[in-house]
Design an enzyme around this catalytic site. Structure first.
Site, PDB file in Angstrom:
ATOM      1  N   SER A 144     -26.719 -10.878  16.479  1.00 19.08           N
ATOM      2  CA  SER A 144     -25.550 -10.447  17.237  1.00 19.08           C
ATOM      3  C   SER A 144     -25.463 -11.257  18.532  1.00 19.08           C
ATOM      4  CB  SER A 144     -25.648  -8.956  17.580  1.00 19.08           C
ATOM      5  OG  SER A 144     -24.660  -8.580  18.522  1.00 19.08           O
ATOM      6  N   TYR A 157     -30.509  -1.633  19.793  1.00 15.14           N
ATOM      7  CA  TYR A 157     -29.881  -2.586  18.876  1.00 15.14           C
ATOM      8  C   TYR A 157     -30.171  -4.020  19.302  1.00 15.14           C
ATOM      9  CZ  TYR A 157     -26.186  -5.196  16.532  1.00 15.14           C
ATOM     10  OH  TYR A 157     -25.487  -6.122  15.791  1.00 15.14           O
TER      11      TYR A 157
END
Length: 286
Positions: A144, A157
């Site tokens: 990400s 995350y």
């Protein structure tokens, strides 16, 4: 002409980036393996791809990669396929949160790390020996852009995806001389189910104007399989977050936090373990 793959295995294949990659790469596969929890979604995707008249095998493989038994079974399959011929593995399954880290309970923290990092690590560990023996292997880990500029509310995350990226870079350095390449894809805002959850709904309203479709990420995955490189960001302009932090870490950090912080202050963390719902991304990462 792009090389044919004996086996392509994609985790988180039931929707989003994973499903888009499966559709794009299916014509090149002798065996396409679709891995995700939702068996019905996998069956529908397999039928949709078969309807295109493709000659390769399509294998839906339902599995919960946070479950050690399921994960071990998938790893054993990957070890076998890697020993049989050219294998490409796309580690795409993931889950995230848009909440203060203090509001993420220990169980959810562990589950996120299990899926986003430990599952991918175990699958790579199983596949690489066979890939090295064949003298060819490709692994694409979907991380990400949050790793390049950690935003507000993505603590666990971001940590899990950063760990995955670091492991991938190390494995690439250790095995590229054996023909095995490990790449990291850093997707930006991708219009997938990842954002369409109660957790992410407030953030989605702020970032949806920047969103791109999962097909863009699927094209980047194909590019990394055909022309391996250590990392790629899509869209490429999201690299600006990384450069901002390199130029002036404090200023870049504040800019990213300001752009991702919710307009309404979040509630105070609970005094007991919260029963919150994470945003499960069967095929996408912000």
């Amino acid at each position: 002409m792009a090389a044919r793959l004996d086996t392509l295995a994609i985790t988180g294949a039931s929707s989003g980036i994973g499903a888009a990659a499966a559709r794009r790469l299916a014509p090149r596969c002798g065996r396409l393996v679709l891995i995700a929890r939702r068996a019905d979604r996998l069956r529908d995707l397999a039928e949709s791809i078969r309807a295109q008249g493709l000659s390769g095998d399509i294998l839906p493989l339902p599995a919960d990669l946070t479950d050690p038994a399921d994960r071990h079974a998938v790893a054993q399959h990957l070890a076998d396929w890697a020993a049989q011929g050219r294998l490409a593995l796309v580690n795409n399954a993931g889950t995230g949160q848009y909440r203060p880290t203090a509001n993420v309970g220990a169980d959810e923290h562990r589950r996120m790390m299990e899926l986003n990092y430990f599952a991918a690590a175990e699958l790579m560990h199983a596949a690489i020996p066979g890939m090295a023996h064949q003298g060819w292997g490709r692994i694409v880990n979907v991380a990400s852009v949050a790793v390049q500029g950690p935003p507000w509310g993505h603590g666990i995350y971001t940590a899990s995806k950063a760990a995955l990226a670091a492991l991938g870079a190390t494995l690439d350095g250790e095995h590229r001389h054996q023909g095995v390449r490990v790449s990291t894809l850093y997707p930006g805002v991708i219009d997938t189910e990842f954002f369409h959850t109660p957790d992410y709904a407030p953030l989605w309203q702020r970032v949806k104007r920047h969103a791109i479709g999962p097909d863009r990420a699927a094209r980047a995955i194909e590019s990394l399989i055909d022309r391996p490189r250590i990392e790629r960001t899509v869209p490429c302009h999201f690299r600006v977050m990384h450069w901002l932090r390199l130029i002036h870490a404090e200023w870049g950090h504040r800019a990213v936090m300001a752009s991702s912080r919710p307009d309404t202050p979040p509630p105070a963390p609970p005094t007991t373990e919260p029963s919150t719902t994470s945003a499960t991304a069967a095929g996408g990462a912000p």
